[in-house]
Design a protein around this motif. Sequence first.
Motif, short mmCIF file in Angstrom:
data_model
loop_
_atom_site.label_atom_id
_atom_site.label_comp_id
_atom_site.label_asym_id
_atom_site.label_seq_id
_atom_site.Cartn_x
_atom_site.Cartn_y
_atom_site.Cartn_z
N VAL A 32 0.82 -1.22 0.00
CA VAL A 32 0.00 0.00 0.00
C VAL A 32 0.85 1.26 0.00
CG1 VAL A 32 -1.70 1.34 1.31
CG2 VAL A 32 -2.01 -1.12 1.01
N PHE A 33 1.89 1.30 0.84
CA PHE A 33 2.65 2.53 1.00
C PHE A 33 3.88 2.63 0.10
CE2 PHE A 33 0.37 2.24 5.08
CZ PHE A 33 -0.37 3.40 4.95
N LEU A 34 4.61 1.54 -0.04
CA LEU A 34 5.85 1.61 -0.82
C LEU A 34 5.62 1.32 -2.30
CD1 LEU A 34 8.40 -0.07 1.60
CD2 LEU A 34 7.93 2.36 1.27
N LEU A 35 4.79 0.33 -2.56
CA LEU A 35 4.55 -0.03 -3.95
C LEU A 35 3.35 0.70 -4.54
CD1 LEU A 35 5.16 -3.89 -3.77
CD2 LEU A 35 6.78 -2.08 -4.38
N LYS A 36 2.74 1.53 -3.72
CA LYS A 36 1.57 2.30 -4.17
C LYS A 36 0.52 1.39 -4.76
CE LYS A 36 3.61 6.18 -3.18
NZ LYS A 36 3.67 6.48 -1.80
N GLN A 43 -14.95 -0.58 -0.09
CA GLN A 43 -15.83 -1.60 -0.66
C GLN A 43 -16.64 -2.25 0.46
OE1 GLN A 43 -16.09 -2.32 -4.01
NE2 GLN A 43 -14.75 -0.57 -4.31
N PRO A 44 -17.89 -1.86 0.61
CA PRO A 44 -18.71 -2.44 1.68
C PRO A 44 -18.78 -3.97 1.64
CG PRO A 44 -19.85 -0.60 0.64
CD PRO A 44 -18.63 -0.88 -0.18
N ALA A 45 -18.76 -4.55 0.45
CA ALA A 45 -18.84 -6.02 0.35
C ALA A 45 -17.65 -6.68 1.04
CB ALA A 45 -18.91 -6.45 -1.12
N PHE A 102 -7.49 -13.17 2.59
CA PHE A 102 -7.91 -12.71 1.28
C PHE A 102 -8.56 -11.33 1.34
CE2 PHE A 102 -11.27 -12.50 -2.02
CZ PHE A 102 -10.44 -12.47 -3.14
N VAL A 103 -9.47 -11.14 2.28
CA VAL A 103 -10.30 -9.92 2.25
C VAL A 103 -9.64 -8.72 2.93
CG1 VAL A 103 -11.71 -10.28 4.34
CG2 VAL A 103 -12.71 -9.20 2.34
N ILE A 104 -8.86 -8.91 3.98
CA ILE A 104 -8.24 -7.76 4.66
C ILE A 104 -7.36 -6.96 3.70
CG2 ILE A 104 -6.62 -7.03 6.48
CD1 ILE A 104 -7.85 -9.29 8.22
N PRO A 105 -6.48 -7.61 2.92
CA PRO A 105 -5.69 -6.81 1.97
C PRO A 105 -6.55 -6.07 0.96
CG PRO A 105 -4.77 -9.01 2.18
CD PRO A 105 -6.08 -9.01 2.91
N LEU A 106 -7.65 -6.68 0.55
CA LEU A 106 -8.52 -6.04 -0.43
C LEU A 106 -9.14 -4.75 0.12
CD1 LEU A 106 -10.28 -9.09 -2.10
CD2 LEU A 106 -8.39 -7.71 -3.00
N PHE A 108 -7.64 -2.62 1.68
CA PHE A 108 -6.62 -1.58 1.53
C PHE A 108 -6.05 -1.51 0.12
CE2 PHE A 108 -6.74 -2.91 5.95
CZ PHE A 108 -6.94 -1.70 6.58
N GLY A 109 -6.59 -2.28 -0.79
CA GLY A 109 -6.12 -2.27 -2.17
C GLY A 109 -4.85 -3.06 -2.40
N ALA A 110 -4.50 -3.95 -1.47
CA ALA A 110 -3.28 -4.75 -1.59
C ALA A 110 -3.63 -6.08 -2.28
CB ALA A 110 -2.66 -4.98 -0.22
N ILE A 111 -3.80 -6.01 -3.57
CA ILE A 111 -4.27 -7.16 -4.35
C ILE A 111 -3.24 -8.29 -4.37
CG2 ILE A 111 -4.97 -7.91 -6.66
CD1 ILE A 111 -6.23 -5.10 -6.96
#
Length: 150
Positions: A32-36, A43-45, A102-106, A108-111
């Motif tokens: 999230v922070f270094l690799l942007k 995402q409520p889901a 699976f869901v916690i990274p999502l 924050f956008g950490a795919i």
Amino acid sequence: MKERGGLERGEEHYKYFVFLHLLFFLSILTEVFLLKGIVIPFQPAFFIVFLLAQIARIWCIQSLGKFWNTKVIVLPDFPLVKRGPYRYIKHPNYIIVGIELFVIPLLFGAIITSVIFPFLHIVLIKYIRLPVEERALEEVMTNNRKEDSD
């Protein structure tokens, strides 16, 4: 549980789970922070899935009661817990952890993290943890059957 005669098995592999979870959070931060990582709106889901996983975890913990812990500790002379989610699934908490990884990274956008860490979790569970846990449970069940037949 150890104070009540519990037997710990697989002590040597516990550090791998601690390390995996530490790397998980570091991976989210790095992505999230270094690799942007990809910036996504809330995402409520994903959040609902996370909340449902927490409800399921509470159900697991309440169902196991005094037997709940994060290690492989079995108590001789006690039957397997067959209430709550354990009526339907043998190891529900491992599924819950996989969902979280699976869901916690999502959230924050950490795919990348959301793909790598559930896979690593499955590998550790399938090839290390479950064999140890199944042997420990079988050992206790075998000993209980022997005592019942004596």
